[in-house]
Design an enzyme around this catalytic site. Structure first.
Site, PDB file in Angstrom:
ATOM      1  N   TYR A 153      42.047 -55.436   8.962  1.00  0.00           N
ATOM      2  CA  TYR A 153      41.355 -55.636  10.152  1.00  0.00           C
ATOM      3  C   TYR A 153      42.447 -55.557  11.494  1.00  0.00           C
ATOM      4  O   TYR A 153      42.296 -54.812  12.330  1.00  0.00           O
ATOM      5  CB  TYR A 153      40.466 -56.906  10.141  1.00  0.00           C
ATOM      6  CG  TYR A 153      39.789 -56.997  11.639  1.00  0.00           C
ATOM      7  CD1 TYR A 153      38.386 -56.440  11.641  1.00  0.00           C
ATOM      8  CD2 TYR A 153      40.240 -57.922  12.451  1.00  0.00           C
ATOM      9  CE1 TYR A 153      37.675 -56.849  12.533  1.00  0.00           C
ATOM     10  CE2 TYR A 153      39.342 -58.359  13.555  1.00  0.00           C
ATOM     11  CZ  TYR A 153      38.190 -57.522  13.768  1.00  0.00           C
ATOM     12  OH  TYR A 153      37.411 -57.776  14.798  1.00  0.00           O
ATOM     13  N   LYS A 157      42.652 -52.962  14.372  1.00  0.00           N
ATOM     14  CA  LYS A 157      42.528 -53.170  15.737  1.00  0.00           C
ATOM     15  C   LYS A 157      43.726 -52.857  16.444  1.00  0.00           C
ATOM     16  O   LYS A 157      43.774 -52.635  17.793  1.00  0.00           O
ATOM     17  CB  LYS A 157      42.048 -54.565  15.624  1.00  0.00           C
ATOM     18  CG  LYS A 157      40.860 -54.780  15.177  1.00  0.00           C
ATOM     19  CD  LYS A 157      39.504 -53.832  16.027  1.00  0.00           C
ATOM     20  CE  LYS A 157      38.147 -54.319  15.505  1.00  0.00           C
ATOM     21  NZ  LYS A 157      37.334 -53.529  16.248  1.00  0.00           N
TER      22      LYS A 157
END
Length: 246
Positions: A153, A157
């Site tokens: 993640y 990002k």
């Protein structure tokens, strides 16, 4: 934002839903993208229509190029060409980096990062031809700070921030701005199961001593796609109560 068409990916719930509702409140016509949550997406559409706005739900796996192309064609037929793109869709699949499977890594990268790339690639072409457009990528403070058990993640990002800066430079001559918003800990269903001791520990790390709301994130997005932000591009704005200060 009257006569403005906005696509918000992953808009059936949470931050995406709040963004879709806020842009609709400003007069934009909204394409509510979803993958699995049709009932929730239709619920967002119903709220917008109930308030006198124009919206429809469009299903697509944004990690698949052909589905992105089909989605964009459907939006053009229903509402017109996309003026505002908000790359919000993302998923989590948590594990320690040494135990994380290839599948856990790939599915998070594909949705959050590849999905943003594909939507920017296809919609950016149309925006460039029309010499107008706004793109906002919903990143995360995880990109700036890292996040335990979320290397996939955080990497996705962080990749969105690089995509934001590069696209901002490439599109700058076409009247298109590209910016990122990095939320901190936001009160959504993703943290509903968090234990009270962990919630308090998290809040202690935040200078403002509280979690943010999806609506607070949506307000920043609404500003970035407005005419008032016409000279802002390639930037990342954290909405996190001071958790990450550079």
């Amino acid at each position: 934002m009257k006569d403005t068409v906005a696509l918000v990916t992953g808009a059936s719930r949470g931050i995406g839903k709040a963004i879709a509702l806020r842009l609709a409140e400003s007069g934009a016509e909204i394409a509510v993208n979803y993958l699995h949550s049709q009932e929730q997406a239709e619920g967002v559409v119903a709220i917008i229509r109930g308030n006198g706005g124009r919206a429809f739900a469009v299903q697509a796996d944004i990690s698949e190029l052909e589905q992105v192309k089909k989605m964009c064609g459907t939006i053009k037929d229903e509402l017109g060409p996309v003026d505002v793109l908000v790359n919000n869709a993302g998923i989590t699949s948590d594990n320690l980096v040494t135990f994380m499977s290839e599948e856990e890594w790939d599915k998070v990268i594909d949705t959050s990062l590849k999905g943003a790339f594909l939507c920017t690639k296809i919609i950016g072409r149309t925006m460039a031809r029309r010499k107008t457009g706004r793109i906002v990528n919903i990143s995360s403070d995880a990109a700036l700070l890292g996040d335990m058990m979320r290397s996939n993640y955080a990497a996705a990002k962080a990749g969105m921030l690089g995509l934001t800066k590069t696209a901002a430079r490439e599109f700058s001559g076409y009247g298109i701005t590209v910016n990122a918003v990095a939320p901190g800990v936001i009160e959504t269903d993703l943290i509903e199961g968090m234990s009270e001791p962990k919630r308090e520990k998290q809040k202690d790390m935040i200078p403002m001593k509280r979690f943010g709301t999806a609506e607070e994130v949506a307000e920043v997005v609404a500003f970035l796609v407005s005419g008032e932000a016409s000279y802002i591009t390639g930037q990342t704005i954290s909405v996190d109560g001071g958790l990450c200060m550079s």
